[in-house]
Design an enzyme around this catalytic site. Sequence first.
Site, short mmCIF file in Angstrom:
data_model
loop_
_atom_site.label_atom_id
_atom_site.label_comp_id
_atom_site.label_asym_id
_atom_site.label_seq_id
_atom_site.Cartn_x
_atom_site.Cartn_y
_atom_site.Cartn_z
N THR A 18 0.82 -1.21 0.00
CA THR A 18 0.00 0.00 0.00
C THR A 18 0.86 1.26 0.00
OG1 THR A 18 -0.25 -0.14 2.41
CG2 THR A 18 -2.00 -1.11 1.07
N HIS A 113 -0.04 -16.65 -5.56
CA HIS A 113 -1.18 -16.31 -6.42
C HIS A 113 -0.76 -15.91 -7.82
CE1 HIS A 113 -3.56 -15.41 -2.47
NE2 HIS A 113 -3.45 -16.70 -2.73
N CYS A 124 -6.20 -23.92 -24.37
CA CYS A 124 -5.06 -24.77 -24.77
C CYS A 124 -3.86 -24.65 -23.86
CB CYS A 124 -4.66 -24.43 -26.20
SG CYS A 124 -3.90 -22.79 -26.42
N CYS A 149 -5.78 -20.78 -30.17
CA CYS A 149 -7.00 -21.59 -30.27
C CYS A 149 -8.29 -20.77 -30.15
CB CYS A 149 -7.00 -22.68 -29.20
SG CYS A 149 -7.32 -22.06 -27.51
N SER A 188 -4.51 -10.17 5.85
CA SER A 188 -5.64 -10.36 6.76
C SER A 188 -5.68 -11.78 7.31
CB SER A 188 -6.96 -10.06 6.05
OG SER A 188 -7.19 -11.02 5.01
N ILE A 230 3.38 -0.73 8.45
CA ILE A 230 4.32 -1.73 7.96
C ILE A 230 5.64 -1.11 7.52
CG2 ILE A 230 4.71 -3.45 6.14
CD1 ILE A 230 1.64 -3.99 6.30
#
Length: 247
Positions: A18, A113, A124, A149, A188, A230
Site C-alpha cells: 500500500t 497467487h 489450450c 485456439c 488479513s 508496515i
Amino acid sequence: MTANRPLIAVLTGAGISTDSGIPDFRGPNGVWTRDPAKEKLFTFDNYMSDRAVRVESWRARMENPAWTARPNAAHLALVELERAGVPIRIITQNIDGLHQKAGSTPRKVIELHGTMFTVRCMGCGARGTMAETLDRVRAGEDDPACMECGGILKSGTIMFGELLDRDTIDAAAQVAMACHHFWAVGTSLRVEPAASLCEVAVRSGASLTIVNAEPTPYDHLADDVVREPIGEALPRLASALKASLLG
C-alpha cells in the site's frame, strides 16, 4: 552465515504494497471496501462465464497502479536481510513483483497467487506476456482471445474460486515447516491455504510475528502482534533480527 542460523520465512499480503500506491482489498480504503462490486472481477466463475466481466477486467488491468509502483521501505528491509546473509524466503500473496523489483532473489520468492506479468489461455494452456496482450487491448480488442485456439485469456494470477498450483503451495509449506521465525506481514490471514501457513510454522516450532493493522484469525498463535505501519515496523524488525544474528 553458518548452517545453524535460523531461516526467516515472510508471508506478505497486499498491505506491504500500500505504501507503493497499490490499494489492498479489505482495508479501510481497500478496493472492495470502496466498491464491493469489484470483487466479481477477481472471481474465476464470473470471469469465465461473463464477457462483460472480462472486458472490465482488461480495462482495469491497463489502469493497475502496479505497473508504475516502486518498492517501499518494507520491501527493501527484506532485501537488506538477504544481503546481510540471513537465510530468508518470501512467500507472497501479491502479484505485483515488487519483491523482485526491490532486489530479492527471484528463486527465493514464492508467488502463491501467480504474477500479473503473464497471461495464459484457459483452453489450450498457451502462455504469453501481459504487456503484449495489453497492446492488443489498446489497439481495440476489448476481450482478446488466444492467438492459438481462440480460447479465453486471463492473467497468470490465481482468482477466487481457482485452485492454487499444487507444487507452489507445497513449496511454501516446506518453507513454513523449516523456518525458525515466521513473519506474516500485511495480510488479513483470511484467505486459505495461505493463512494456514502460520499454523504450519508454529506447529513445526517457529516463532510467529504478525504485522497487520487489523486483527487476524491467527493472532492468538503469535508471539508478537504489531499494529504499527508496515513501512516503519518491518525495517525495525529486520534491523533487530539482523543485529541479533550478526552482532
